[in-house]
Write a protein that holds these residues in place. Structure first.
Motif, PDB file in Angstrom:
ATOM      1  N   PRO A 223      -9.748 -17.758   5.118  1.00 54.63           N
ATOM      2  CA  PRO A 223      -9.950 -16.777   6.180  1.00 54.63           C
ATOM      3  C   PRO A 223     -10.381 -15.425   5.623  1.00 54.63           C
ATOM      4  N   ALA A 224     -11.192 -14.718   6.399  1.00 56.30           N
ATOM      5  CA  ALA A 224     -11.654 -13.405   5.979  1.00 56.30           C
ATOM      6  C   ALA A 224     -10.486 -12.428   5.890  1.00 56.30           C
ATOM      7  N   ILE A 225     -10.629 -11.433   5.049  1.00 58.15           N
ATOM      8  CA  ILE A 225      -9.616 -10.388   4.947  1.00 58.15           C
ATOM      9  C   ILE A 225      -9.545  -9.671   6.297  1.00 58.15           C
ATOM     10  N   PRO A 226      -8.368  -9.513   6.869  1.00 63.03           N
ATOM     11  CA  PRO A 226      -8.247  -8.893   8.201  1.00 63.03           C
ATOM     12  C   PRO A 226      -8.945  -7.536   8.286  1.00 63.03           C
ATOM     13  N   GLU A 227      -9.550  -7.295   9.425  1.00 61.56           N
ATOM     14  CA  GLU A 227     -10.369  -6.089   9.637  1.00 61.56           C
ATOM     15  C   GLU A 227      -9.534  -4.806   9.636  1.00 61.56           C
ATOM     16  N   ASN A 228      -8.228  -4.918   9.863  1.00 57.10           N
ATOM     17  CA  ASN A 228      -7.373  -3.725   9.930  1.00 57.10           C
ATOM     18  C   ASN A 228      -6.469  -3.570   8.712  1.00 57.10           C
ATOM     19  N   LEU A 229      -6.748  -4.326   7.638  1.00 56.73           N
ATOM     20  CA  LEU A 229      -5.862  -4.356   6.475  1.00 56.73           C
ATOM     21  C   LEU A 229      -6.258  -3.338   5.411  1.00 56.73           C
ATOM     22  N   LEU A 230      -5.266  -2.619   4.901  1.00 53.11           N
ATOM     23  CA  LEU A 230      -5.427  -1.776   3.722  1.00 53.11           C
ATOM     24  C   LEU A 230      -4.450  -2.265   2.670  1.00 53.11           C
ATOM     25  N   LEU A 231      -4.969  -2.613   1.509  1.00 50.27           N
ATOM     26  CA  LEU A 231      -4.149  -3.115   0.410  1.00 50.27           C
ATOM     27  C   LEU A 231      -3.892  -1.980  -0.576  1.00 50.27           C
ATOM     28  N   MET A 232      -2.635  -1.835  -0.976  1.00 49.28           N
ATOM     29  CA  MET A 232      -2.269  -0.788  -1.924  1.00 49.28           C
ATOM     30  C   MET A 232      -1.394  -1.368  -3.024  1.00 49.28           C
ATOM     31  N   ASP A 233      -1.365  -0.683  -4.161  1.00 51.09           N
ATOM     32  CA  ASP A 233      -0.413  -1.047  -5.191  1.00 51.09           C
ATOM     33  C   ASP A 233       0.983  -0.788  -4.629  1.00 51.09           C
ATOM     34  N   LEU A 234       1.907  -1.689  -4.881  1.00 53.42           N
ATOM     35  CA  LEU A 234       3.229  -1.613  -4.259  1.00 53.42           C
ATOM     36  C   LEU A 234       3.912  -0.259  -4.441  1.00 53.42           C
ATOM     37  N   PRO A 235       4.000   0.293  -5.666  1.00 55.28           N
ATOM     38  CA  PRO A 235       4.671   1.592  -5.819  1.00 55.28           C
ATOM     39  C   PRO A 235       4.005   2.708  -5.011  1.00 55.28           C
ATOM     40  N   ALA A 236       2.684   2.633  -4.863  1.00 56.72           N
ATOM     41  CA  ALA A 236       1.962   3.664  -4.110  1.00 56.72           C
ATOM     42  C   ALA A 236       2.338   3.626  -2.632  1.00 56.72           C
ATOM     43  N   LEU A 237       2.406   2.425  -2.053  1.00 56.02           N
ATOM     44  CA  LEU A 237       2.777   2.316  -0.639  1.00 56.02           C
ATOM     45  C   LEU A 237       4.240   2.687  -0.433  1.00 56.02           C
ATOM     46  N   GLN A 238       5.095   2.298  -1.368  1.00 55.16           N
ATOM     47  CA  GLN A 238       6.500   2.675  -1.267  1.00 55.16           C
ATOM     48  C   GLN A 238       6.643   4.193  -1.241  1.00 55.16           C
ATOM     49  N   GLN A 239       5.905   4.880  -2.091  1.00 53.54           N
ATOM     50  CA  GLN A 239       5.987   6.335  -2.155  1.00 53.54           C
ATOM     51  C   GLN A 239       5.391   6.985  -0.921  1.00 53.54           C
ATOM     52  N   ALA A 240       4.222   6.509  -0.491  1.00 55.28           N
ATOM     53  CA  ALA A 240       3.544   7.115   0.658  1.00 55.28           C
ATOM     54  C   ALA A 240       4.331   6.954   1.949  1.00 55.28           C
ATOM     55  N   SER A 241       5.066   5.848   2.059  1.00 55.89           N
ATOM     56  CA  SER A 241       5.804   5.559   3.290  1.00 55.89           C
ATOM     57  C   SER A 241       7.245   6.042   3.267  1.00 55.89           C
ATOM     58  N   GLY A 242       7.727   6.423   2.076  1.00 58.07           N
ATOM     59  CA  GLY A 242       9.132   6.793   1.950  1.00 58.07           C
ATOM     60  C   GLY A 242      10.049   5.593   1.802  1.00 58.07           C
ATOM     61  N   GLU A 243       9.461   4.392   1.684  1.00 59.75           N
ATOM     62  CA  GLU A 243      10.255   3.159   1.528  1.00 59.75           C
ATOM     63  C   GLU A 243      10.432   2.848   0.034  1.00 59.75           C
ATOM     64  N   VAL A 244      10.945   3.802  -0.708  1.00 58.85           N
ATOM     65  CA  VAL A 244      11.090   3.660  -2.157  1.00 58.85           C
ATOM     66  C   VAL A 244      12.078   2.540  -2.489  1.00 58.85           C
ATOM     67  N   HIS A 245      11.680   1.667  -3.397  1.00 53.67           N
ATOM     68  CA  HIS A 245      12.492   0.536  -3.848  1.00 53.67           C
ATOM     69  C   HIS A 245      12.765  -0.483  -2.742  1.00 53.67           C
TER      70      HIS A 245
END
Length: 201
Positions: A147-169
């Motif tokens: 299947p194609a990569i979803p049109e609304n998907l953004l992939l990030m390195d895990l630590p980067a998304l944890q930091q940006a979202s405040g969901e650290v660890h």
């Protein structure tokens, strides 16, 4: 193939899936899992998946953010990172790598077409209730025979998304993949089932 592993990690198509009934898991659970499986062949891929929106289009442009351990996926694919004849993440000496970059994301071709963006573009988004200014570090081609990569998907390195979202660890789930078949796979499954039951997962 490498892209097969990549798409499995963002779509829940791995051999086994470990996730809580609600909320998120503490990332320290990975250490416990590795202790339980010991030397048996099994790969663990932590994933954090969150919702958000493009700034200014909060009502109409809903986005899906997926944070994965890009280094672990690259190692599992192989040192070359080859997939269908092309690297999963193309190195570029002129631009910083998405690995370890707190503002970098990767998107699919459909995402880029729909929003008129390209590699190097900046994108202002909301990740849950936090704003972030992201750089598109690369455009991922759709994998062959999947299947194609979803049109609304953004992939990030895990630590980067944890930091940006405040969901650290914190992580949403753990994708579990067995490199081979046989009795070792059955033993890992048995140990993981016991572990999940003991943790109420």
């Amino acid at each position: 193939s490498g892209f097969g592993l990549f798409t499995e990690s963002i779509s829940g198509e791995s051999d086994l899936l470990l996730r809580p009934g609600s909320g998120t898991l503490d990332a320290s659970i990975l250490r416990e899992l590795r202790q339980r499986s010991g030397e048996l062949p099994v790969d663990y891929f932590p994933v954090l998946e969150l919702s958000g929106a493009k700034a200014g289009d909060e009502e109409t442009d809903l986005l899906r953010f997926v944070g994965v351990d890009l280094v672990a996926i690259g190692n599992a694919i192989g040192q070359s990172g080859e997939a269908n004849g092309a690297p999963l993440i193309r190195p570029d000496e002129k631009e910083p790598s998405p690995l370890g970059a707190t503002d970098a994301c990767l998107v699919g071709e459909a995402f880029a077409r729909a929003r008129g963006v390209e590699k190097g573009s900046r994108l202002r988004v909301w990740i849950q209730d936090r704003s972030a200014d992201l750089r598109i570090a690369g455009i991922l081609p759709d994998p062959a025979n999947r299947p194609a990569i979803p049109e609304n998907l953004l992939l990030m390195d895990l630590p980067a998304l944890q930091q940006a979202s405040g969901e650290v660890h914190r992580i949403s789930r753990i994708e579990i993949r067995f490199p081979g078949e046989g009795s070792s796979r059955m033993e890992v499954t048995r140990r993981l089932a016991a572990f999940s039951q003991s943790r109420g997962l």
